[in-house]
Write an enzyme that holds these catalytic residues in place. Sequence first.
Site, PDB file in Angstrom:
ATOM      1  N   ASN A 110       0.899  -1.156   0.000  1.00 36.67           N
ATOM      2  CA  ASN A 110       0.000   0.000   0.000  1.00 36.67           C
ATOM      3  C   ASN A 110       0.937   1.204   0.000  1.00 36.67           C
ATOM      4  O   ASN A 110       1.604   1.467   1.003  1.00 36.67           O
ATOM      5  CB  ASN A 110      -0.889  -0.031   1.256  1.00 36.67           C
ATOM      6  CG  ASN A 110      -1.939   1.054   1.233  1.00 36.67           C
ATOM      7  OD1 ASN A 110      -1.848   2.002   0.447  1.00 36.67           O
ATOM      8  ND2 ASN A 110      -2.947   0.936   2.095  1.00 36.67           N
ATOM      9  N   GLU A 146      -6.010  -5.812   4.809  1.00 36.02           N
ATOM     10  CA  GLU A 146      -4.718  -5.256   4.371  1.00 36.02           C
ATOM     11  C   GLU A 146      -3.567  -6.193   4.702  1.00 36.02           C
ATOM     12  O   GLU A 146      -2.597  -6.271   3.948  1.00 36.02           O
ATOM     13  CB  GLU A 146      -4.496  -3.887   5.014  1.00 36.02           C
ATOM     14  CG  GLU A 146      -5.490  -2.826   4.505  1.00 36.02           C
ATOM     15  CD  GLU A 146      -5.120  -1.439   4.944  1.00 36.02           C
ATOM     16  OE1 GLU A 146      -5.870  -0.866   5.759  1.00 36.02           O
ATOM     17  OE2 GLU A 146      -4.101  -0.924   4.496  1.00 36.02           O
TER      18      GLU A 146
HETATM   19  N1  ING Z   1      -8.144   2.331   7.757  1.00 40.20           N
HETATM   20  C1  ING Z   1      -8.497   2.649   9.069  1.00 40.20           C
HETATM   21  C2  ING Z   1      -7.649   3.719   9.725  1.00 40.20           C
HETATM   22  O1  ING Z   1      -6.671   3.459  10.394  1.00 40.20           O
HETATM   23  C3  ING Z   1      -9.154   1.872  11.274  1.00 40.20           C
HETATM   24  C4  ING Z   1      -8.616   1.429   9.935  1.00 40.20           C
HETATM   25  C5  ING Z   1     -10.379   2.523  11.344  1.00 40.20           C
HETATM   26  C6  ING Z   1      -8.422   1.648  12.406  1.00 40.20           C
HETATM   27  C7  ING Z   1     -10.868   2.958  12.586  1.00 40.20           C
HETATM   28  C8  ING Z   1      -8.894   2.064  13.659  1.00 40.20           C
HETATM   29  C9  ING Z   1     -10.137   2.700  13.759  1.00 40.20           C
HETATM   30  O2  ING Z   1      -8.070   4.866   9.587  1.00 40.20           O
HETATM   31  C10 ING Z   1      -6.945   2.099   7.134  1.00 40.20           C
HETATM   32  N2  ING Z   1      -6.987   1.858   5.811  1.00 40.20           N
HETATM   33  O3  ING Z   1      -5.866   2.084   7.741  1.00 40.20           O
END
Ligand code: ING
Length: 312
Positions: A110, A146
């Site tokens: 990524n 991921e």
């Molecule tokens: N998405 C989210 C982020 O870290 C997440 C995953 C969402 C983690 C909400 C914790 C709380 O913003 C990605 N793609 O990392």
Amino acid sequence: MPRFLSIAAAQSGPIARRTSRSEAVSRLVEQMREARACGCELIVFTECALTAFFPHWWIDDEAELEAWFERTMPGPDTQVLFDEAVRLGIGFYLGYAELAVENSVKRRYNTSILVAADGRMIGKYRKIHLPGGADYQPHHPFQNLEKRYFEVGDLGFQAWRAFGGIVGMCICNDRRWPETYRVLALRGAELILLGYNTPDHIPDQPEIDHLCDFHHLLSMQSGAYQNGCWVVGVAKAGVEEGVSQIGQTAIIAPSGEIVARSSTLKDELIVYRCDLDLVKPYKERLFNFEKHRRIEHYQPIATQTGATPPEE
Ligand code: ING
């Protein structure tokens, strides 16, 4: 001589699964033109800006998975973005899924790149903090795979002299980890760019759903303030393939203040003329690392041997 840098944060609305690369790129080109018309020298796109955020669903066919990745950058569908950037004279940050072949081994990351206004590739970053898991979660309304689709980034956090300052990059979940900002600041970063795909529902922690926007902004604002950096965070926003994602694209000053913020969940450009020297009161005084920062190695209390517990 003040160091002003006009930056555009190019929030993306949803990108449908069926959207072609060229359609997605044409939206980016439109935003790039709008940014240049506003006098911006740098435009920041989001994480996985060329496609829907495919880690939100299960893909078990290798060829189908690899269709979401870019094998070359620029490639057949993205060359037009590089050409337009040179024509307009604007640099950019672009997040995308990278398929690299290194030592004849396929690697998937990524990734984000930083490109100068003359089209020169300044730097590349590969996402280090991969949230979610590698296994299908049958009870979740959507996935975050991921760890299954990407490898942990192998380039570390780097900073480059560019756009009149020192610029670092990270991606999405990286912004929640204080070491992201600290390592970049220790490397001299004055401006940190990032894109994100952030659902407004956390399937295995629904009790904090109401804090999604707050935690998102808290992470970036504290990272900015505690390291004396400008931080630009750019959303892929809105309901994308059934997953509702936050907007809250923001440009944050080294004081931690939000100086510009999106107000929709669609393609939206927010613009701000950043005075890069606003880092100085923080980097040179409050958070002067050389003068004030001290690191000690603390043993967790439970493993301290012979330690007497603190007086009650
Ligand atoms: N998405 C989210 C982020 O870290 C997440 C995953 C969402 C983690 C909400 C914790 C709380 O913003 C990605 N793609 O990392």
